[in-house]
Design an enzyme around this catalytic site. Structure first.
Site, PDB file in Angstrom:
ATOM      1  N   LYS A  46       0.836  -1.198   0.000  1.00 13.39           N
ATOM      2  CA  LYS A  46       0.000   0.000   0.000  1.00 13.39           C
ATOM      3  C   LYS A  46       0.877   1.256   0.000  1.00 13.39           C
ATOM      4  O   LYS A  46       2.082   1.193   0.247  1.00 13.39           O
ATOM      5  CB  LYS A  46      -0.918   0.005   1.223  1.00 13.39           C
ATOM      6  CG  LYS A  46      -0.189   0.044   2.552  1.00 13.39           C
ATOM      7  CD  LYS A  46      -1.162  -0.039   3.716  1.00 13.39           C
ATOM      8  CE  LYS A  46      -0.408   0.001   5.047  1.00 13.39           C
ATOM      9  NZ  LYS A  46      -1.326  -0.053   6.206  1.00 13.39           N
ATOM     10  N   TYR A 267      15.041  30.237   9.256  1.00 16.95           N
ATOM     11  CA  TYR A 267      13.791  30.917   9.575  1.00 16.95           C
ATOM     12  C   TYR A 267      13.676  31.172  11.076  1.00 16.95           C
ATOM     13  O   TYR A 267      13.939  30.292  11.898  1.00 16.95           O
ATOM     14  CB  TYR A 267      12.599  30.086   9.122  1.00 16.95           C
ATOM     15  CG  TYR A 267      12.245  30.246   7.663  1.00 16.95           C
ATOM     16  CD1 TYR A 267      11.870  31.488   7.150  1.00 16.95           C
ATOM     17  CD2 TYR A 267      12.267  29.156   6.804  1.00 16.95           C
ATOM     18  CE1 TYR A 267      11.541  31.633   5.812  1.00 16.95           C
ATOM     19  CE2 TYR A 267      11.936  29.292   5.462  1.00 16.95           C
ATOM     20  CZ  TYR A 267      11.577  30.538   4.969  1.00 16.95           C
ATOM     21  OH  TYR A 267      11.246  30.682   3.645  1.00 16.95           O
TER      22      TYR A 267
END
Length: 375
Positions: A46, A267
């Protein structure tokens, strides 16, 4: 002469390269199969085979003898079905989507039926077509996620005619705590599954996931469903990981610089240099599956030298401290290790405060990918 992944990554203009070792994948499948005795060994593919490529992974596993493949959603099965030979069984763990019944039947896709409503819809189609349709029935044995409740299980056992139109390949449940072998919930779920199996005598049982394969013979039953262990992740927390590494990730250096003490980095100025530092900016970030939570705990590696991540990880880049390296050791265009011999997928997941499943499935498509060990 084979072109190196570094050269291919540069030519492709990517921020790094991902090496997927299909020979190691097959070796893991073979190792897990050896644990199962008479039980069959399937494969959970999956989420695009945990992000590593469902076509390539399934093809390699089919060549190794796997004939039972599990996806989560029907759309995954629709994509993968043409790539698998007709004798490969393809199961949808999330069940039978309403409106997709005919497509599933036409493409020989086997739903894992998780509710009485799904059972009724699949049986109605079988009756309308005059042919028994294959199915798996899942029961909830203690996870409260998918499957028939204990009351619904008893109701189904008391009305066996509800299943006569279907060809039930096996019944199943899913273990919630198999990655912690000492957890008493494992024995509780096994006992519950045995009670359910007694309601449906003669039907094979599937219970063990990756961790369940290591819990003992009682959990193996008829068919096992390994996932993360196939891809090199640790199947449990009981000791050293017995699986071979399947994934390697190297990321490109796109700039280096020296900054003086007091420089604010990244940042928000989340890190301030306490001394003169040499930094390397790498060309991958959280958009490529490197979680923002890796900063400031995570690292890259250059040879045997750990390069701590400094500042916040950005969408498309991150910075590492290369002060410990000789001045000319890393330059623009070089690559450093994020996943490899010095840092496993489980280790980087631990630094990010998550699990290996999330790291693998998030690895982005902006990396150049090289498959090795399978033709």
């Amino acid at each position: 002469m084979q072109t190196s992944p570094e050269t291919c990554a540069r030519a492709a203009g990517t921020g790094g390269y991902l090496v997927i070792d299909l020979a190691a994948l097959v070796a893991n499948y073979t190792q897990l199969s050896a644990l199962t005795g008479q039980a069959l060994t399937g494969a959970v593919v999956k989420a695009d085979a945990y992000g590593l490529g469902a076509f390539q992974v399934s093809t390699a596993l089919y060549g190794a003898g796997c004939r039972h493949f599990f996806v989560a959603q029907a759309c995954e099965a629709f994509t993968l079905r043409p790539a698998l030979p007709a004798d490969a069984a393809l199961y949808v763990l999330n069940g039978l989507p309403e409106g997709a019944e005919a497509t599933c039947a036409d493409q020989n896709i086997i739903p894992v039926l998780n509710s009485p409503h799904q059972i009724a819809r699949w049986a109605n189609l079988a009756k309308a077509r005059g042919a028994r349709l294959p199915a798996v029935v899942q029961f909830d044995t203690g996870m409260a996620r998918l499957g028939l409740s204990p009351e619904e299980a008893r109701g189904l056992a008391a009305a066996p005619e509800r299943l006569t139109a279907l060809d039930i390949h096996f019944i199943m449940s899913h273990l919630a705590c198999a990655d912690t072998p000492e957890n008493t919930a494992n024995a509780g779920q096994l006992a519950h599954m045995r009670e359910i199996s007694a309601l449906f005598p003669g039907l094979p049982v599937s219970l063990a996931n990756s961790g369940g394969l290591f819990l003992g013979d009682g959990f193996l039953q008829h068919l096992t469903r390994p996932g993360i262990a196939l891809y090199g992740g640790a199947p449990n927390d009981a000791g050293p990981n017995p699986m071979q590494a399947v994934v390697g990730l190297h990321v490109a250096v796109i700039q280096t610089r020296t900054v003086p003490a007091g420089t604010r980095i990244g940042y928000g100025g989340a890190h301030t240099a306490t001394q003169d530092m040499r930094l390397a900016t790498l060309g991958a970030g959280y958009a490529d599956g490197l979680p923002r939570s890796l900063s400031p705990r995570g690292a890259a590696w250059h040879g045997d030298i750990r390069l701590p991540i400094v500042g916040r990880i950005s969408m498309d880049s991150l910075m590492v401290d290369i002060t410990a390296l000789p001045a000319s050791a890393v330059t623009e265009g070089d690559f450093v290790e994020l996943i490899g011999p010095h840092q496993s997928v489980d280790a980087i997941a631990a630094d990010a405060g998550t699990i290996s499943y999330e790291i693998l499935t998030a690895l982005g498509r902006r990396f150049y990918r090289e498959y090795r060990g399978h033709t």
